[in-house]
Write a protein that holds these residues in place. Structure first.
Motif, short mmCIF file in Angstrom:
data_model
loop_
_atom_site.label_atom_id
_atom_site.label_comp_id
_atom_site.label_asym_id
_atom_site.label_seq_id
_atom_site.Cartn_x
_atom_site.Cartn_y
_atom_site.Cartn_z
N ALA A 270 20.62 14.76 10.55
CA ALA A 270 20.27 16.10 11.02
C ALA A 270 19.03 16.09 11.90
O ALA A 270 18.59 17.15 12.37
N GLY A 271 18.45 14.91 12.13
CA GLY A 271 17.26 14.82 12.95
C GLY A 271 15.98 15.20 12.23
O GLY A 271 14.96 15.46 12.87
N GLY A 272 16.02 15.23 10.90
CA GLY A 272 14.84 15.61 10.14
C GLY A 272 13.87 14.46 9.96
O GLY A 272 14.18 13.29 10.22
N ALA A 273 12.68 14.79 9.48
CA ALA A 273 11.64 13.79 9.24
C ALA A 273 11.93 13.05 7.94
O ALA A 273 12.25 13.65 6.92
N VAL A 274 11.83 11.72 8.00
CA VAL A 274 12.03 10.87 6.82
C VAL A 274 10.88 9.88 6.77
O VAL A 274 10.50 9.30 7.79
N SER A 275 10.32 9.67 5.59
CA SER A 275 9.19 8.76 5.45
C SER A 275 9.61 7.33 5.74
O SER A 275 10.80 6.98 5.69
N ALA A 276 8.63 6.48 6.03
CA ALA A 276 8.92 5.07 6.33
C ALA A 276 9.63 4.37 5.18
O ALA A 276 10.59 3.63 5.40
N ARG B 99 0.82 -1.19 0.00
CA ARG B 99 0.00 0.00 0.00
C ARG B 99 0.87 1.26 0.00
O ARG B 99 2.01 1.24 0.45
N ALA B 100 0.29 2.33 -0.51
CA ALA B 100 1.03 3.60 -0.58
C ALA B 100 1.50 4.02 0.80
O ALA B 100 0.74 3.95 1.78
N SER C 299 11.35 -7.23 -4.06
CA SER C 299 12.02 -6.07 -3.47
C SER C 299 12.21 -4.97 -4.50
O SER C 299 11.99 -3.79 -4.21
N ALA C 300 12.63 -5.34 -5.71
CA ALA C 300 12.85 -4.34 -6.75
C ALA C 300 11.55 -3.64 -7.12
O ALA C 300 11.52 -2.41 -7.29
N ARG C 301 10.47 -4.39 -7.25
CA ARG C 301 9.19 -3.79 -7.60
C ARG C 301 8.73 -2.83 -6.50
O ARG C 301 8.27 -1.71 -6.78
N GLU C 302 8.84 -3.24 -5.24
CA GLU C 302 8.37 -2.40 -4.15
C GLU C 302 9.24 -1.16 -3.98
O GLU C 302 8.73 -0.08 -3.67
N LEU C 303 10.55 -1.31 -4.18
CA LEU C 303 11.44 -0.16 -4.07
C LEU C 303 11.13 0.85 -5.17
O LEU C 303 11.08 2.06 -4.94
N HIS C 304 10.92 0.36 -6.38
CA HIS C 304 10.54 1.25 -7.49
C HIS C 304 9.24 1.97 -7.17
O HIS C 304 9.11 3.19 -7.37
N GLN C 305 8.25 1.27 -6.64
CA GLN C 305 6.98 1.88 -6.27
C GLN C 305 7.18 2.97 -5.23
O GLN C 305 6.56 4.04 -5.30
N SER C 306 8.06 2.72 -4.26
CA SER C 306 8.32 3.72 -3.22
C SER C 306 8.88 5.01 -3.81
O SER C 306 8.52 6.11 -3.38
N LEU C 307 9.77 4.89 -4.80
CA LEU C 307 10.35 6.08 -5.40
C LEU C 307 9.33 6.82 -6.27
O LEU C 307 9.29 8.06 -6.27
N VAL C 308 8.50 6.08 -6.98
CA VAL C 308 7.47 6.71 -7.82
C VAL C 308 6.49 7.48 -6.94
O VAL C 308 6.04 8.59 -7.30
N GLU C 309 6.14 6.93 -5.79
CA GLU C 309 5.15 7.55 -4.91
C GLU C 309 5.73 8.61 -3.97
O GLU C 309 4.96 9.35 -3.34
N ALA C 310 7.03 8.71 -3.88
CA ALA C 310 7.66 9.66 -2.95
C ALA C 310 7.25 11.10 -3.29
O ALA C 310 7.13 11.47 -4.46
N GLU C 311 7.07 11.89 -2.25
CA GLU C 311 6.61 13.27 -2.42
C GLU C 311 7.62 14.31 -1.94
O GLU C 311 7.35 15.52 -2.06
#
Length: 244
Positions: A111-117, A2-3, A40-52
């Motif tokens: 740097a203590g910044g917010a990073v998505s899951a 899921r997204a 893993s490759a499919r899910e990683l690609h999906q994560s990059l496509v959906e990244a904002e």
């Protein structure tokens, strides 16, 4: 997946880094296909496509980065956006120049910044024993201690000029590029090019989907400009392997 969910990231269990050590030692670089499991490759690609959280990274000279958020770019008129990129890239100097989108995963975490899951999962994967042990076995280098990582997205016209990845006190040993662009061809650009002492292209790696490119630092290389033939962005996960 899921997204917004973190991808499941695992190395391909059939990899043979010990068998490739001689080739890597001779050439100081290697192209490794099918580095991840297919899922893993499919899910990683999906994560990059959906990244904002992409930012446009424009670099004129060493230490002079300009990062612009997508919201800031969208608010600019197209002519102003093009003029900005050209004003920073069109320089008479011979210093490294590049234009592409990135997510600075490791530096944001440090740097203590917010990073998505999904981005945190990528950082944890490249610093897990399996990934680092792959590099130790491939290179025979016991100095390997940790990895940093960023996600990159090259759109049409994006590029990186010739550079060697040297950074004082960073203790970079090796660079890696995990390519995540399905059905990519050489004529679409975005080719990782290694240059010889005369400036010729000694070797080029097309960004094949689920392939890892690894090379010793320093080594002069560039990324050719993505052409208008590309119908989708050139995605990758990239960074450096560091000594302690």
């Amino acid at each position: 997946m899921r997204a917004g969910e973190a991808p499941t990231l695992r190395l391909n269990g059939t990899l043979r880094p010990d068998a490739w050590r001689g080739a890597f030692a001779a050439h100081r670089r290697l192209h490794v296909p099918e580095i991840l499991t297919p899922r893993s490759a499919r899910e990683l690609h999906q994560s990059l496509v959906e990244a904002e959280d992409w930012v446009r990274c424009i670099h004129l000279a060493a230490g002079q980065d300009v990062d612009i958020t997508m919201a800031e770019l969208d608010a600019m008129a197209e002519a102003d956006r093009i003029a900005l990129e050209h004003s920073l890239v069109d320089s008479c100097t011979d210093s490294v120049k590049y234009v592409f989108d990135k997510i600075r995963i490791t530096s944001q975490l440090e740097a203590g910044g917010a990073v998505s899951a999904p981005m945190r999962a990528i950082h944890d994967f490249v610093n897990a024993p399996a990934f680092l042990d792959f590099f130790r076995r491939l290179t025979g280098d016991a100095r390997i201690d940790r990895a940093d990582v960023m996600a990159t997205r090259y759109l049409s016209g994006h590029f990186a000029s010739a550079h060697a990845d040297e950074l004082p006190n960073a203790k970079r040993l090796y660079a890696y590029v995990l390519n995540l662009s399905p059905d990519w061809r050489a004529d679409q650009g975005g080719v990782l090019m290694f240059l010889d002492d005369d400036g010729h292209v000694a070797e080029g790696y097309v960004p094949r989907f689920n392939a890892l490119n690894v090379f010793a630092v320093p080594q002069v290389h560039a990324v050719s400009a993505v052409s208008r033939l590309a119908t989708a962005p050139r995605y990758s996960v990239t960074g450096w392997i560091h000594a302690r």
